[in-house]
Design an enzyme around this catalytic site. Structure first.
Site, PDB file in Angstrom:
ATOM      1  CG  ASP A   1      15.550  14.488  -7.699  1.00  0.00           C
ATOM      2  OD1 ASP A   1      15.653  15.405  -6.849  1.00  0.00           O
ATOM      3  OD2 ASP A   1      16.028  13.353  -7.512  1.00  0.00           O
TER       4      ASP A   1
ATOM      5  CG  ASP B   1      10.999  14.044   0.758  1.00  0.00           C
ATOM      6  OD1 ASP B   1      10.041  14.216   1.524  1.00  0.00           O
ATOM      7  OD2 ASP B   1      11.617  12.965   0.695  1.00  0.00           O
TER       8      ASP B   1
ATOM      9  N   GLY C   1      12.408  19.521   1.741  1.00  0.00           N
ATOM     10  CA  GLY C   1      12.866  20.836   1.308  1.00  0.00           C
ATOM     11  C   GLY C   1      14.139  21.296   1.976  1.00  0.00           C
TER      12      GLY C   1
ATOM     13  CB  THR D   1      18.694  19.322  -0.204  1.00  0.00           C
ATOM     14  OG1 THR D   1      18.961  18.204   0.643  1.00  0.00           O
ATOM     15  CG2 THR D   1      19.860  19.535  -1.152  1.00  0.00           C
ATOM     16  CG  LEU D   2      15.203  21.995  -3.503  1.00  0.00           C
ATOM     17  CD1 LEU D   2      13.768  21.699  -3.931  1.00  0.00           C
ATOM     18  CD2 LEU D   2      15.955  22.685  -4.624  1.00  0.00           C
TER      19      LEU D   2
ATOM     20  CE  LYS E   1       8.636  11.670  -1.203  1.00  0.00           C
ATOM     21  NZ  LYS E   1       9.322  10.972  -0.099  1.00  0.00           N
TER      22      LYS E   1
ATOM     23  CG  ASP F   1      18.736   7.763  -5.257  1.00  0.00           C
ATOM     24  OD1 ASP F   1      19.465   7.026  -4.572  1.00  0.00           O
ATOM     25  OD2 ASP F   1      18.367   8.895  -4.885  1.00  0.00           O
TER      26      ASP F   1
ATOM     27  NE  ARG G   1      20.596   9.345  -8.645  1.00  0.00           N
ATOM     28  CZ  ARG G   1      20.190  10.215  -7.722  1.00  0.00           C
ATOM     29  NH1 ARG G   1      19.159  10.993  -7.974  1.00  0.00           N
ATOM     30  NH2 ARG G   1      20.784  10.287  -6.563  1.00  0.00           N
TER      31      ARG G   1
END
Length: 183
Positions: free
Chosen positions: A107, A110, A112, A114-115, A138, A164, A170
């Protein structure tokens, strides 16, 4: 923690719409076109990042008119909070990734964190190629980059289209910034 109906309504009423539903649908169309140009003919494994990536993946897949397979990865940092914590892996499809072209769909990009962890895990697990698609990016520094971006937004706390606020919103059609008093 559940939001009361009054709190839910108050948060929704104070939020500012940054990207309308029509603009998001156009962005998803553009993403699908770019992804198709790059990945058609590669038989990629599309990894939906749970849970935020569900809406992005669900809207994107019908627009990708080429051979692909669907899987998921589940790692989280927020667990209903408004700031990220330690990474927790719930599901990592290690064996399914080896030798594959992988398209990670989430989604938001932000910070980054987690990615970047998912990309690193795919690389460690032997992916032949890794591509990242996010609906929302962002405007701020990131520790990783996305190959395909739907829309760019200011660095604010957001909800809608998979994003969320305290595990709610969501499903909202549009991208909204949470009011300062609700952050």
């Amino acid at each position: 923690m559940k939001l009361s109906p009054e709190t839910y309504t108050a948060v929704a009423d104070r939020a500012e719409c940054l990207i309308t539903q029509d603009a998001m649908e156009q962005a998803i169309d553009r993403m699908a076109e770019a992804i198709s140009e790059r990945l058609a003919g590669t038989d990629p494994l599309v990894l939906c990042v749970m849970s935020g990536g569900v809406i992005a993946t669900g809207l994107l897949l019908p627009r990708l008119n080429f051979q692909l397979r669907l899987g998921h990865v589940h790692v989280g940092r927020y667990r209903g909070a408004t700031s990220g914590g330690e990474l927790v892996w719930h599901y990592r499809p290690t064996e399914a990734i080896r030798g594959e072209q992988v398209l990670i769909v989430d989604d938001i990009l932000d910070e980054g964190v987690t990615l970047e962890a998912i990309v690193r895990a795919c690389r460690d697990d032997g992916a032949a190629g890794i591509h990242v698609a996010v609906l929302v990016e962002k405007r701020r520094p990131h520790v990783c980059e996305a190959d395909f971006v739907g829309v760019q937004v200011p660095d604010r706390y957001l909800f809608g289209y998979g994003l969320d606020y305290k595990n709610y919103f969501r499903n909202v059609p549009g991208v909204f910034a949470v009011a300062v008093e609700d952050c």
